[in-house]
Write a protein that holds these residues in place. Structure first.
Motif, short mmCIF file in Angstrom:
data_model
loop_
_atom_site.label_atom_id
_atom_site.label_comp_id
_atom_site.label_asym_id
_atom_site.label_seq_id
_atom_site.Cartn_x
_atom_site.Cartn_y
_atom_site.Cartn_z
N SER A 67 0.91 -1.27 0.03
CA SER A 67 -0.11 -0.21 0.01
C SER A 67 0.75 1.41 -0.20
O SER A 67 0.31 2.13 -0.27
CB SER A 67 -0.98 0.21 1.15
OG SER A 67 -0.17 0.31 2.59
N GLY A 68 2.16 1.14 0.40
CA GLY A 68 2.95 2.23 0.54
C GLY A 68 2.74 3.17 1.81
O GLY A 68 3.57 3.91 2.06
N LEU A 85 3.71 9.53 -0.73
CA LEU A 85 3.20 8.62 -1.21
C LEU A 85 2.33 9.09 -2.67
O LEU A 85 1.39 9.91 -2.23
CB LEU A 85 2.20 7.87 -0.29
CG LEU A 85 1.33 6.68 -0.72
CD1 LEU A 85 2.17 5.59 -1.35
CD2 LEU A 85 0.42 6.21 0.32
N HIS A 87 -0.12 8.32 -5.95
CA HIS A 87 -0.85 7.33 -6.52
C HIS A 87 -1.30 7.87 -8.06
O HIS A 87 -1.66 7.13 -8.91
CB HIS A 87 -2.28 6.78 -5.93
CG HIS A 87 -1.93 6.14 -4.66
ND1 HIS A 87 -1.41 5.06 -4.52
CD2 HIS A 87 -2.34 6.58 -3.21
CE1 HIS A 87 -1.34 4.45 -3.42
NE2 HIS A 87 -1.92 5.51 -2.56
N ALA A 107 2.95 2.42 -4.16
CA ALA A 107 2.04 1.17 -3.84
C ALA A 107 1.92 0.18 -4.74
O ALA A 107 1.14 0.39 -6.00
CB ALA A 107 0.82 1.78 -3.27
#
Length: 150
Positions: A67-68, A85, A87, A107
């Motif tokens: 998921s990170g 993080l 995405h 992630a």
């Protein structure tokens, strides 16, 4: 650019792909592990990459996990590290442009490999804006200093 990279077992395959991509694009890559798909704890990997960044042995770091989320928390415990993080490309641009992140967290269970490559490219090419953002980074550094004295 000289980049340290590490991944736990969840990010191992994507890390391998990104190492190739980074090398093809002229970057020097320091693979800090893991070197197998066996289950491994991520905090020591995060600490290792972040130490390389904080000591300026490399220019930036990339850490991959499932998921990170845990990786981001672990990285941001390290003094001088600003891990983001990311995405999508928008958060990547903010991470670099506004927050001058020096560690990118990805992630592996969320991102398609092609999207991860786009994020890495954006992260490596987006400059820090400075200005009001530099003032905020100084404030964050002050928080870090105060926390170190607690």
């Amino acid at each position: 650019m000289h980049i340290a990279i590490a991944a736990d077992h969840n990010g191992f395959a994507l890390k391998s792909r990104l190492i190739g991509w980074l090398s093809e694009h002229g970057h020097t890559v320091d693979d800090r592990g893991s070197h197998t798909e066996e289950i491994i704890d991520y905090p020591p990997l995060c600490a290792d990459v972040c130490r390389q960044v904080a000591e300026r042995a490399v220019d930036r770091g990339i850490v991959l996990g499932g998921s990170g989320l845990g990786e981001t928390i672990a990285c941001n415990k390290m003094r001088g590290i600003r891990a983001g993080l990311c995405h999508d490309l928008w958060s990547t641009e903010i991470s670099r442009g506004n927050n001058d992140s020096n560690v990118l967290v990805l992630a592996a269970k969320v991102l398609a490999p092609e999207r991860a490559e786009e994020i890495v490219e954006t992260w490596l090419t987006t400059p820090f804006k400075g200005g009001v953002h530099a003032r905020r980074l100084r404030q964050i550094a002050e928080l870090e200093e105060k926390a170190a004295r607690m």
